[in-house]
Design a protein around this motif. Structure first.
Motif, PDB file in Angstrom:
ATOM      1  N   ARG A 184       0.855  -1.183   0.000  1.00 12.19           N
ATOM      2  CA  ARG A 184       0.000   0.000   0.000  1.00 12.19           C
ATOM      3  C   ARG A 184       0.892   1.233   0.000  1.00 12.19           C
ATOM      4  N   GLN A 187       1.947   4.573   0.886  1.00  9.63           N
ATOM      5  CA  GLN A 187       1.704   5.546   1.932  1.00  9.63           C
ATOM      6  C   GLN A 187       3.059   5.934   2.520  1.00  9.63           C
ATOM      7  N   SER A 189      -0.917  -0.880  -6.656  1.00  9.68           N
ATOM      8  CA  SER A 189      -1.508   0.192  -5.869  1.00  9.68           C
ATOM      9  C   SER A 189      -1.496   1.487  -6.677  1.00  9.68           C
TER      10      SER A 189
END
Length: 257
Positions: free
Chosen positions: A122, A124, A208
């Motif tokens: 993911r 981030q 992603s």
């Protein structure tokens, strides 16, 4: 020896053919469009729809926006230019080479892996991107010096605090489709491309999407170039028509305007 009757018959036959020759519309010369490599699939489908309606062929030169813009600035013959960012279009505008311009499409930045890969990540702040590459793997990106996708990638990774962890492990490519090919062939475990590219090759899969706020908005401007051939303005308008917008949306672009 031909007789008078044969001569008259030949004239009559020619007269029958004359109206068809007079009524036939002259073939329209092909348009030449320089465009960002990420538009390869979608633009070719749009062009087929345009040619079916108008009879005018469209031929393309697909490569990085920087390469295309430099070629146009150097005098390469083209009727329209579609860039993957505003920077290269602004450069041509500063040289007074544009006759008309508008923003055509928007897009998203994506992380991709080979289809058979089991990488999960993911995107981030602090994401273990370097670890996901493995001990020797490289990250495929368009060369940030000339490829818009590469500049978007650098901006996004910097914003997420990841650039310093992968800066020395890049596999820079001449355009975004070359970066996609590195991943598809297994030459790089991960690559950063556009969302539209992620769906253009079944040999890769989307891992992603980057947060939209992590990089400048991805905008594709289109322009008619000065001295363009007849029909260039027609194709320019067709690119924002309902049929064209539907095609672009199908290829994961976001039509603007």
């Amino acid at each position: 020896m031909p007789t008078r009757r044969h001569f008259v018959t030949g004239l009559a036959a020619a007269a029958l053919l004359l109206p068809a020759a007079v009524d036939a519309a002259p073939a329209r010369p092909p348009l030449t469009v320089f465009a960002a490599a990420s538009l390869t699939d979608a633009l070719q489908v749009v062009a087929k729809a345009y040619t079916a309606r108008t009879g005018q062929p469209v031929r393309f030169s697909f490569e990085s926006s920087g390469t295309a813009a430099r070629q146009i600035a150097a005098g390469a013959r083209a009727d329209l230019f579609v860039s993957a960012d505003s920077r290269w279009m602004d450069d041509l505008a500063g040289r007074n080479l544009l006759a008309a311009r508008r923003d055509l499409l928007g897009g998203r930045l994506a992380l991709v892996a080979r289809a058979g890969s089991n990488i999960r990540l993911r995107l981030q702040p602090g994401a273990p991107l370097a670890t996901a590459l493995g001990p020797d793997g490289r990250l495929a990106v368009g060369d940030p010096r000339s490829v818009p996708a590469g500049r978007y990638a650098q901006a996004a990774l910097t914003r997420l605090g990841l650039w310093s962890t992968v800066e020395q492990r890049l596999a820079p490519a001449q355009d975004v489709r070359a970066a996609l090919a590195y991943v598809a062939r297994g030459a790089a475990p991960l690559g950063i491309v556009y969302e539209s590219d992620a769906y253009a090759d079944r040999a890769v899969r989307l891992v992603s999407l980057f947060p939209a706020a992590s990089h400048p908005p991805i905008v594709y401007p289109v322009a008619v170039l000065r001295g363009a051939s007849a029909g260039a303005s027609d194709f320019y308008r067709f690119l924002s028509s309902g049929p064209a917008r539907a095609i672009f949306a199908r290829y994961r672009f976001r039509p603007l305007g």
